[in-house]
Design a protein around this motif. Structure first.
Motif, PDB file in Angstrom:
ATOM      1  N   PRO A   1     -18.268 -44.942  17.315  1.00 30.12           N
ATOM      2  CA  PRO A   1     -17.175 -44.401  17.042  1.00 30.12           C
ATOM      3  C   PRO A   1     -16.644 -43.347  18.006  1.00 30.12           C
ATOM      4  O   PRO A   1     -15.261 -43.112  18.264  1.00 30.12           O
ATOM      5  CB  PRO A   1     -17.073 -43.877  15.430  1.00 30.12           C
ATOM      6  CG  PRO A   1     -18.465 -43.684  15.383  1.00 30.12           C
ATOM      7  CD  PRO A   1     -19.212 -44.593  16.296  1.00 30.12           C
ATOM      8  N   THR A   2     -17.387 -42.715  18.547  1.00 29.27           N
ATOM      9  CA  THR A   2     -17.316 -41.534  19.623  1.00 29.27           C
ATOM     10  C   THR A   2     -16.827 -41.930  20.919  1.00 29.27           C
ATOM     11  O   THR A   2     -16.359 -41.205  21.808  1.00 29.27           O
ATOM     12  CB  THR A   2     -18.383 -40.397  19.528  1.00 29.27           C
ATOM     13  OG1 THR A   2     -19.667 -41.024  20.109  1.00 29.27           O
ATOM     14  CG2 THR A   2     -18.424 -39.876  18.155  1.00 29.27           C
ATOM     15  N   VAL A   3     -17.189 -43.253  21.312  1.00 28.43           N
ATOM     16  CA  VAL A   3     -17.001 -43.833  22.403  1.00 28.43           C
ATOM     17  C   VAL A   3     -15.993 -44.846  22.570  1.00 28.43           C
ATOM     18  O   VAL A   3     -16.252 -45.871  21.892  1.00 28.43           O
ATOM     19  CB  VAL A   3     -18.292 -44.546  23.217  1.00 28.43           C
ATOM     20  CG1 VAL A   3     -18.134 -44.907  24.596  1.00 28.43           C
ATOM     21  CG2 VAL A   3     -19.418 -43.283  23.237  1.00 28.43           C
ATOM     22  N   SER A   4     -14.909 -44.525  23.250  1.00 31.66           N
ATOM     23  CA  SER A   4     -13.862 -45.651  23.082  1.00 31.66           C
ATOM     24  C   SER A   4     -14.015 -46.983  23.717  1.00 31.66           C
ATOM     25  O   SER A   4     -14.918 -46.820  24.562  1.00 31.66           O
ATOM     26  CB  SER A   4     -12.589 -45.166  23.750  1.00 31.66           C
ATOM     27  OG  SER A   4     -12.485 -45.120  25.024  1.00 31.66           O
ATOM     28  N   ASP A   5     -13.385 -48.005  23.329  1.00 36.22           N
ATOM     29  CA  ASP A   5     -13.444 -49.322  24.210  1.00 36.22           C
ATOM     30  C   ASP A   5     -13.225 -49.332  25.385  1.00 36.22           C
ATOM     31  O   ASP A   5     -13.903 -49.854  26.438  1.00 36.22           O
ATOM     32  CB  ASP A   5     -12.705 -50.493  23.528  1.00 36.22           C
ATOM     33  CG  ASP A   5     -13.312 -50.914  22.265  1.00 36.22           C
ATOM     34  OD1 ASP A   5     -14.549 -50.535  21.891  1.00 36.22           O
ATOM     35  OD2 ASP A   5     -12.563 -51.409  21.404  1.00 36.22           O
ATOM     36  N   GLY A   6     -12.064 -48.630  25.931  1.00 37.06           N
ATOM     37  CA  GLY A   6     -11.843 -48.661  27.262  1.00 37.06           C
ATOM     38  C   GLY A   6     -12.854 -47.577  27.990  1.00 37.06           C
ATOM     39  O   GLY A   6     -13.141 -47.972  29.283  1.00 37.06           O
TER      40      GLY A   6
END
Length: 194
Positions: free
Chosen positions: A119-124
């Motif tokens: 959750p701390t790393v965005s898909d982008g």
């Protein structure tokens, strides 16, 4: 190996990247570094299309206890994890990789939802990192290996943007300025849109 299987580094795998104690080969190390727990075997095969024996390299990493697999195939129980036994077990216990059923899995592992990005790393950010690594692998090759490691460790949009000048510099060694600008713009779009 299933295209949808997702390799993840074990604790031993993470230590090997930092400490280099096992003296694994350069190709194994490159594949191990590229494994981030989010990319499928299919994605790794595409990244290392020039390496014909990617499955055997993944098998060696699995047998060494440096990686394990989860599957995104939801027709099976989502908590199933393919693991290899720790390498320090007696030879009778150190057999082939085995399928760990949810009942055998540790409580922490059975509560986790596999194949979901942190959750701390965005898909982008994940997509931009993957795109940069794949582009460097395809266009620059092993000359960009150390820089690809830095990209994989970038955990923020700002950190990844900070790597763009070096990304462009490395690409300019193999491509014309127009293509470099296209690749760079695509990375910036991935970071901006997510």
């Amino acid at each position: 190996m299933l295209e949808s299987s997702i390799p993840v580094k074990t604790e031993a795998g993470r230590l090997e990247i930092d400490e280099r104690k096992l003296k694994i080969g350069a190709r194994q190390r490159m594949v191990l570094i590229s494994i981030n727990g989010e990319r499928t075997v299919g994605s790794i095969r595409k990244q290392f299309v020039a390496i014909n024996d990617i499955d055997s390299l993944l098998g060696e990493l699995l047998a060494s206890g440096l990686i394990e697999f989860t599957s995104t195939d939801h027709s099976h129980d989502p908590a199933e994890v393919i693991t290899a036994p720790p390498p320090d077990l007696p030879s009778s216990a150190n057999s082939e990789a085995r399928l760990v059923a949810p009942a055998e899995a540790s409580p922490v592992a059975s509560e986790a939802t596999p194949a979901v990005a942190s959750p701390t790393v965005s898909d982008g950010l994940v997509q931009a990192r993957e795109y940069m690594s794949q582009t460097l692998s395809a266009k620059v090759g092993l000359r960009a290996f150390l820089f690809s490691q830095k990209i994989e460790k970038s955990n923020s949009h700002e950190a990844l943007r900070g790597h763009l000048p070096e990304f462009r510099r490395l690409l300019r060694k193999s491509l014309d300025a127009g293509r470099v600008a296209e690749f760079s713009a695509h990375v910036e779009d991935l970071l901006a849109n997510h």
